[in-house]
Design an enzyme around this catalytic site. Structure first.
Site, short mmCIF file in Angstrom:
data_model
loop_
_atom_site.label_atom_id
_atom_site.label_comp_id
_atom_site.label_asym_id
_atom_site.label_seq_id
_atom_site.Cartn_x
_atom_site.Cartn_y
_atom_site.Cartn_z
N ASP A 13 0.86 -1.18 0.00
CA ASP A 13 0.00 0.00 0.00
C ASP A 13 0.89 1.23 0.00
O ASP A 13 2.10 1.14 0.28
CB ASP A 13 -0.90 -0.01 1.25
CG ASP A 13 -1.78 1.23 1.32
OD1 ASP A 13 -2.38 1.58 0.28
OD2 ASP A 13 -1.86 1.87 2.39
N SER A 14 0.28 2.37 -0.28
CA SER A 14 1.02 3.63 -0.21
C SER A 14 1.50 3.92 1.20
O SER A 14 2.40 4.74 1.39
CB SER A 14 0.10 4.76 -0.68
OG SER A 14 -1.09 4.74 0.07
N CYS A 76 -3.79 -0.83 -2.10
CA CYS A 76 -4.10 0.58 -2.33
C CYS A 76 -5.06 0.73 -3.51
O CYS A 76 -4.78 0.28 -4.62
CB CYS A 76 -2.78 1.30 -2.64
SG CYS A 76 -2.98 3.04 -2.99
N GLU A 155 -6.27 9.29 9.58
CA GLU A 155 -4.91 9.14 10.13
C GLU A 155 -4.76 9.92 11.44
O GLU A 155 -3.96 9.56 12.29
CB GLU A 155 -3.87 9.58 9.09
CG GLU A 155 -3.92 8.66 7.89
CD GLU A 155 -2.59 8.40 7.23
OE1 GLU A 155 -1.61 9.11 7.53
OE2 GLU A 155 -2.54 7.48 6.39
N CYS A 187 -11.34 3.00 -0.70
CA CYS A 187 -10.06 3.51 -0.19
C CYS A 187 -9.71 2.70 1.05
O CYS A 187 -10.59 2.34 1.84
CB CYS A 187 -10.20 4.99 0.17
SG CYS A 187 -8.74 5.68 0.97
N HIS A 189 -8.58 3.51 3.80
CA HIS A 189 -8.86 4.11 5.10
C HIS A 189 -10.34 4.09 5.50
O HIS A 189 -10.67 4.28 6.66
CB HIS A 189 -8.40 5.57 5.10
CG HIS A 189 -6.92 5.74 5.08
ND1 HIS A 189 -6.11 5.15 4.14
CD2 HIS A 189 -6.08 6.43 5.91
CE1 HIS A 189 -4.85 5.47 4.37
NE2 HIS A 189 -4.80 6.25 5.44
N1 DGL Z 1 -4.11 3.84 0.08
C1 DGL Z 1 -4.79 4.91 -0.63
C2 DGL Z 1 -6.01 4.34 -1.34
O1 DGL Z 1 -6.55 3.32 -0.97
C3 DGL Z 1 -5.17 6.03 0.32
C4 DGL Z 1 -4.00 6.82 0.85
C5 DGL Z 1 -3.24 7.52 -0.26
O2 DGL Z 1 -3.75 8.49 -0.85
O3 DGL Z 1 -2.15 7.06 -0.57
O4 DGL Z 1 -6.42 4.92 -2.32
#
Ligand code: DGL
Length: 278
Positions: A13-14, A76, A155, A187, A189
Site C-alpha cells: 500500500d502507499s 491501495c 490518520e 479507499c 482508510h
Molecule cells: N491507500 C490509498 C487508497 O486506498 C489512500 C492513501 C493515499 O492516498 O495514498 O487509495
C-alpha cells in the site's frame, strides 16, 4: 506440498491504510504468511499523477517479487486503479487489486443498480470502478465522488468527531440524492469510518468494503491456482516493511490492523531491478 504453496502473500500500500486489507486476508486465510510493504516515505498516492503512481507501484511490486512471494495484492485503491494493467504485463506472478472484487460485490448487493463510489481524487479520476461495474452490468448507474479530506482525518484518529460527520454529510448527500442503495468504500482508510458513514446513509444502503471483497476473491483465486497453504493448522506471520521512519507506523498500525504487529523493518526503494517506467 508444492513449495509455492509455502511462500508468503505480498501485500503493498502507499502507507499504513493497507493494513485494513491485511486484516481481512489474515482473517480469511489465517494459515498464510504475509509480507507487507507500506510505502510510508511517499504516501499519499491519492493526490499524485497516474505516471507517478504506476512507477511507485512497480517499485513496490519489485520489492515483494524479490522476496519471492507467491502472489501480490495491491491493497491501495489508487494504485489498483492506475497500475494493475502495467503490473500484470511486467510481473510473472499473480497480482490482485481491490477494484474488481469491490465492483463485483457492489453488483451482488445492489437491488436498484444505483451504486455510489467514494475514493481518493486519483481513484475517482481514473474511472476504474465505473468502468469495471459497467463491464459487469452495462445497465448499472454509478455515482462517484472524490473525498480527499477523509484520509488525513482517519490518520489523525478523527473517525467519530462531529466535524468528520459533517464533512461526510457534505460528501455523501449528493450521492444519496441520486438514490444509491449501495456505497463502495473505495479507499484503504474508509473501513475505519464505517460507523460514521452508517449513521449518515442509514441502514438501507449497503456498504461494500473493498478490503473484505478482495480477501474473499484472493481465497478463491489462490485455491484455483493451487497456491493456498495446506498442512497443519497454524497462525501465519505478518512481516511488515516500511520506507520511512518506523515510529508513525507503530502508532497507526494497531488501529488499522486491529491487533499488535511486529516492529517493521525500514527499506529503501527502488530496489535494484526496477527501472520504474510503465
Ligand atoms: N491507500 C490509498 C487508497 O486506498 C489512500 C492513501 C493515499 O492516498 O495514498 O487509495
Amino acid at each position: 506440498m508444492s513449495s509455492n504453496r509455502r511462500r508468503s502473500i505480498g501485500i503493498f500500500d502507499s502507507g499504513i491504510g493497507g493494513l485494513t486489507v491485511v486484516r481481512q486476508v489474515h482473517r480469511m486465510l489465517p494459515d498464510e504468511d504475509i509480507v507487507y510493504l507500506g510505502d510510508t516515505a511517499r504516501v499519499p498516492y491519492g493526490t499524485k499523477s497516474p505516471e507517478t503512481v504506476v512507477r511507485f507501484a512497480c517499485e513496490d511490486t519489485e520489492f515483494l517479487a524479490q522476496r519471492r512471494v507467491k502472489a501480490v495484492v495491491v491493497a491501495c485503491n489508487t494504485a489498483s486503479a492506475w497500475a494493475l494493467p502495467t503490473l500484470h504485463r511486467r510481473f510473472d506472478l499473480p497480482v490482485f487489486g481491490v477494484i474488481e472484487p469491490g465492483a463485483a460485490m457492489a453488483l451482488r448487493r445492489t437491488r436498484n443498480r444505483r451504486i455510489g463510489v467514494i475514493g481518493t481524487s486519483a481513484t475517482i479520476r481514473s474511472g476504474a470502478y465505473s468502468r469495471i461495474i459497467h463491464v459487469l452490468d452495462a445497465g448499472a448507474k454509478v455515482f462517484a465522488r472524490a473525498c480527499p479530506l477523509l484520509v488525513p482525518l482517519v490518520e489523525e484518529g478523527w473517525t467519530n468527531r462531529p466535524e468528520t460527520r459533517s464533512i461526510l454529510r457534505d460528501y455523501l448527500s449528493p450521492l444519496l440524492r441520486c438514490g444509491i442503495d449501495t456505497l463502495v468504500l473505495g479507499c484503504t482508510h474508509y473501513p475505519l469510518l464505517k460507523p460514521a458513514i452508517r449513521s449518515i446513509v442509514g441502514k438501507d444502503v449497503a456498504l461494500v468494503d473493498s478490503a473484505e471483497s478482495c480477501a474473499e476473491f484472493l481465497r478463491i483465486d489462490l485455491s484455483e491456482r493451487k497456491l493456498l497453504f495446506i498442512g497443519r493448522r497454524r497462525t501465519g506471520t505478518i512481516r511488515p516493511f516500511v520506507t520511512d521512519d518506523v515510529g508513525r507506523f507503530e502508532w497507526l498500525s494497531r488501529r488499522f490492523l486491529g491487533a499488535e504487529i511486529q516492529r517493521p523493518r525500514r527499506v529503501f526503494l527502488p530496489v535494484a531491478g526496477t527501472d520504474g517506467s510503465g
